[in-house]
Scaffold this motif. Structure first.
Motif, mmCIF file in Angstrom:
data_model
loop_
_atom_site.group_PDB
_atom_site.id
_atom_site.type_symbol
_atom_site.label_atom_id
_atom_site.label_comp_id
_atom_site.label_asym_id
_atom_site.label_seq_id
_atom_site.Cartn_x
_atom_site.Cartn_y
_atom_site.Cartn_z
ATOM 1 N N ASP A 1 0.822 -1.204 0.000
ATOM 2 C CA ASP A 1 0.000 0.000 0.000
ATOM 3 C C ASP A 1 0.859 1.257 0.000
ATOM 4 N N GLU A 2 1.916 1.249 0.808
ATOM 5 C CA GLU A 2 2.786 2.429 0.874
ATOM 6 C C GLU A 2 3.550 2.618 -0.428
ATOM 7 N N MET A 3 4.000 1.533 -1.043
ATOM 8 C CA MET A 3 4.679 1.656 -2.330
ATOM 9 C C MET A 3 3.742 2.248 -3.367
ATOM 10 N N GLY A 4 2.472 1.830 -3.332
ATOM 11 C CA GLY A 4 1.491 2.398 -4.256
ATOM 12 C C GLY A 4 1.311 3.885 -4.036
ATOM 13 N N LYS A 5 1.249 4.302 -2.778
ATOM 14 C CA LYS A 5 1.102 5.727 -2.477
ATOM 15 C C LYS A 5 2.315 6.530 -2.937
ATOM 16 N N LEU A 6 3.473 5.876 -2.945
ATOM 17 C CA LEU A 6 4.698 6.545 -3.383
ATOM 18 C C LEU A 6 4.872 6.487 -4.899
ATOM 19 N N GLY A 7 3.900 5.879 -5.581
ATOM 20 C CA GLY A 7 3.919 5.857 -7.034
ATOM 21 C C GLY A 7 4.657 4.685 -7.642
ATOM 22 N N HIS A 8 4.910 3.657 -6.840
ATOM 23 C CA HIS A 8 5.622 2.481 -7.338
ATOM 24 C C HIS A 8 4.745 1.246 -7.166
ATOM 25 N N SER A 9 4.709 0.422 -8.175
ATOM 26 C CA SER A 9 3.952 -0.828 -8.075
ATOM 27 C C SER A 9 4.915 -2.001 -8.063
ATOM 28 N N ILE A 10 4.516 -3.058 -7.364
ATOM 29 C CA ILE A 10 5.330 -4.271 -7.297
ATOM 30 C C ILE A 10 4.646 -5.334 -8.157
ATOM 31 N N PRO A 11 5.267 -5.762 -9.260
ATOM 32 C CA PRO A 11 4.648 -6.798 -10.097
ATOM 33 C C PRO A 11 4.415 -8.081 -9.301
ATOM 34 N N GLU A 12 3.356 -8.787 -9.633
ATOM 35 C CA GLU A 12 3.023 -10.010 -8.902
ATOM 36 C C GLU A 12 4.152 -11.031 -8.945
ATOM 37 N N ASN A 13 4.842 -11.099 -10.076
ATOM 38 C CA ASN A 13 5.909 -12.098 -10.177
ATOM 39 C C ASN A 13 7.166 -11.695 -9.404
ATOM 40 N N HIS A 14 7.149 -10.502 -8.801
ATOM 41 C CA HIS A 14 8.244 -10.050 -7.940
ATOM 42 C C HIS A 14 7.948 -10.320 -6.466
ATOM 43 N N VAL A 15 6.841 -10.989 -6.181
ATOM 44 C CA VAL A 15 6.462 -11.316 -4.801
ATOM 45 C C VAL A 15 6.503 -12.838 -4.636
ATOM 46 N N VAL A 16 7.305 -13.300 -3.706
ATOM 47 C CA VAL A 16 7.445 -14.724 -3.427
ATOM 48 C C VAL A 16 7.109 -14.955 -1.955
ATOM 49 N N GLU A 17 6.251 -15.941 -1.685
ATOM 50 C CA GLU A 17 5.873 -16.212 -0.298
ATOM 51 C C GLU A 17 6.974 -16.991 0.402
ATOM 52 N N GLY A 18 7.236 -16.597 1.648
ATOM 53 C CA GLY A 18 8.326 -17.176 2.419
ATOM 54 C C GLY A 18 8.017 -18.550 2.972
ATOM 55 N N ALA A 19 8.967 -19.064 3.746
ATOM 56 C CA ALA A 19 8.856 -20.412 4.313
ATOM 57 C C ALA A 19 9.249 -20.374 5.782
ATOM 58 N N PHE A 20 8.849 -21.408 6.544
ATOM 59 C CA PHE A 20 9.114 -21.453 7.971
ATOM 60 C C PHE A 20 10.537 -21.881 8.304
ATOM 61 N N SER A 21 10.936 -23.055 7.847
ATOM 62 C CA SER A 21 12.195 -23.647 8.302
ATOM 63 C C SER A 21 13.384 -23.089 7.541
ATOM 64 N N TYR A 22 14.573 -23.248 8.129
ATOM 65 C CA TYR A 22 15.795 -22.825 7.451
ATOM 66 C C TYR A 22 15.972 -23.586 6.142
ATOM 67 N N ALA A 23 15.726 -24.881 6.165
ATOM 68 C CA ALA A 23 15.931 -25.689 4.962
ATOM 69 C C ALA A 23 15.004 -25.239 3.838
ATOM 70 N N ALA A 24 13.725 -25.030 4.169
ATOM 71 C CA ALA A 24 12.770 -24.590 3.153
ATOM 72 C C ALA A 24 13.088 -23.188 2.668
ATOM 73 N N ALA A 25 13.501 -22.315 3.587
ATOM 74 C CA ALA A 25 13.837 -20.948 3.198
ATOM 75 C C ALA A 25 15.088 -20.911 2.327
ATOM 76 N N GLU A 26 16.027 -21.798 2.611
ATOM 77 C CA GLU A 26 17.237 -21.860 1.792
ATOM 78 C C GLU A 26 16.898 -22.267 0.359
ATOM 79 N N ARG A 27 16.023 -23.247 0.212
ATOM 80 C CA ARG A 27 15.592 -23.661 -1.134
ATOM 81 C C ARG A 27 14.840 -22.527 -1.831
ATOM 82 N N LEU A 28 14.013 -21.831 -1.058
ATOM 83 C CA LEU A 28 13.234 -20.726 -1.612
ATOM 84 C C LEU A 28 14.140 -19.614 -2.129
ATOM 85 N N VAL A 29 15.139 -19.258 -1.337
ATOM 86 C CA VAL A 29 16.063 -18.186 -1.730
ATOM 87 C C VAL A 29 16.810 -18.569 -3.004
ATOM 88 N N SER A 30 17.249 -19.817 -3.087
ATOM 89 C CA SER A 30 17.958 -20.273 -4.279
ATOM 90 C C SER A 30 17.061 -20.202 -5.514
#
Length: 334
Positions: free
Chosen positions: A202-231
């Motif tokens: 919402d704040e990015m929108g107010k500042l005139g910037h939009s975040i494309p949907e493909n630039h948003v990735v949902e995170g993970a709980f565990s270190y192992a899952a997050a490591e795979r996600l980051v890669s």
């Protein structure tokens, strides 16, 4: 080992008087109390905690329910609660619901604390629904919630303004000139993650910037899952100059993987975290992040639980404001 009878004999009073003095239930004259205390010191008497509990119907135990022990976030909560309880001669029993797969499983871990005769329970419960939490509070009245907002449980919810935290993150990156930004959120099934992500977008929108949907990735709980996600996230090769991470754990893993791939932070890409956990100042480079007052929130929740459970009158507050903590992982675009 000295007994109540030994104390009573030395003090010249009845055993019942000694029991009332030790438990705090019932009246004992000042003169008798002085004699009993003197006898206790002389005999080095230590009251039996189980007998005292049966007499007072209190265990002096506080249950702490957490959904996981992985990472520093919950360690900070547990440490703060344990330190606060120690000030008032109370003790802690921990239930770790990391293996829970449903509300029924999570409730079983809660019941474990109830069955251990905990006088009160503190839950860190961003994943639970309000209805289930309300049912739980009906079952066990001496309950406070950490990192959760629920109108049905007013006065017992302690939380950080995560929407504001998301807005602070957006303003920081925008002020540095970043327009092409990617986001690795927390788990959006959690209330706090949804709030910070919503505030950021919402704040990015107010500042005139939009975040494309493909630039948003949902995170993970565990270190192992997050490591795979980051890669996998970096394999996408998104066109971005900054990444906002929904927690410092993911941000730390991102810094590590960027280093492994020869990508410089913040020269090539800025990285912003969230929470300001213990290790944030010691990453390479030190992590810019949104400071969430985790320990202050936990201590305040603990004080209110003591108020509810033991009729104390300790000061507390329910809502906490995050703040921006700038280190060296973010820099102006250029």
């Amino acid at each position: 080992m000295a007994t109540v009878k030994d104390v009573a004999k030395l003090a010249g009073v009845g055993s019942g008087t000694v029991s009332r003095y030790i438990s705090g239930n019932g009246s004992v004259s000042a003169k008798a109390a002085e004699k009993i205390e003197r006898a206790i010191q002389q005999l080095n008497y230590r009251p039996n905690s189980m007998a005292r509990s049966l007499s007072s119907r209190r265990s002096d135990l506080i249950g702490v329910w957490v959904p996981s022990l992985e990472g520093p976030y919950y360690h900070m909560i547990i440490r703060a609660v344990e330190q606060e309880l120690r000030l008032y001669n109370k003790h802690m029993i921990l239930a770790n619901a990391e293996d829970a797969q449903s509300d029924a499983d999570r409730r079983a871990h809660f019941d474990y604390l109830v069955n251990r005769d905990c006088d009160g329970i503190l839950m860190s419960c961003s994943l639970q629904g309000t209805f289930e939490l309300a049912r739980t509070s009906e079952h066990f009245a001496n309950l406070v919630l950490l990192n959760h907002q629920a109108d049905a449980l007013a006065g017992r919810c302690f939380f950080i303004d995560h929407e504001l935290g998301g807005r602070l993150a957006a303003r920081h990156l925008a002020e540095l000139g970043h327009e092409k930004i990617a986001v690795i959120t927390g788990r959006l099934s959690a209330q706090d993650a949804r709030q910070r992500h919503g505030g950021f977008l919402d704040e990015m929108g107010k500042l005139g910037h939009s975040i494309p949907e493909n630039h948003v990735v949902e995170g993970a709980f565990s270190y192992a899952a997050a490591e795979r996600l980051v890669s996998a996230f970096l394999d996408m090769k998104l066109d971005c100059s900054a990444v906002f991470c929904g927690n410092d754990k993911v941000a730390m893993l991102l810094l590590s993987e960027l280093y492994n791939r020869g990508i410089s932070v913040p020269r090539d890409v800025s990285v912003l975290g969230y929470d300001d956990v213990d290790f944030a100042a010691y990453t390479a480079p030190p992590l810019s992040t949104i400071h969430a007052p985790i320990e202050e929130m936990a201590r305040s929740a603990c004080r209110q639980l003591l108020n509810l459970t033991y009729d104390m009158d300790l000061p507390f507050q329910e809502r906490f404001a995050p703040s921006l903590c700038v280190r060296r992982s973010t820099a102006a675009l250029g």
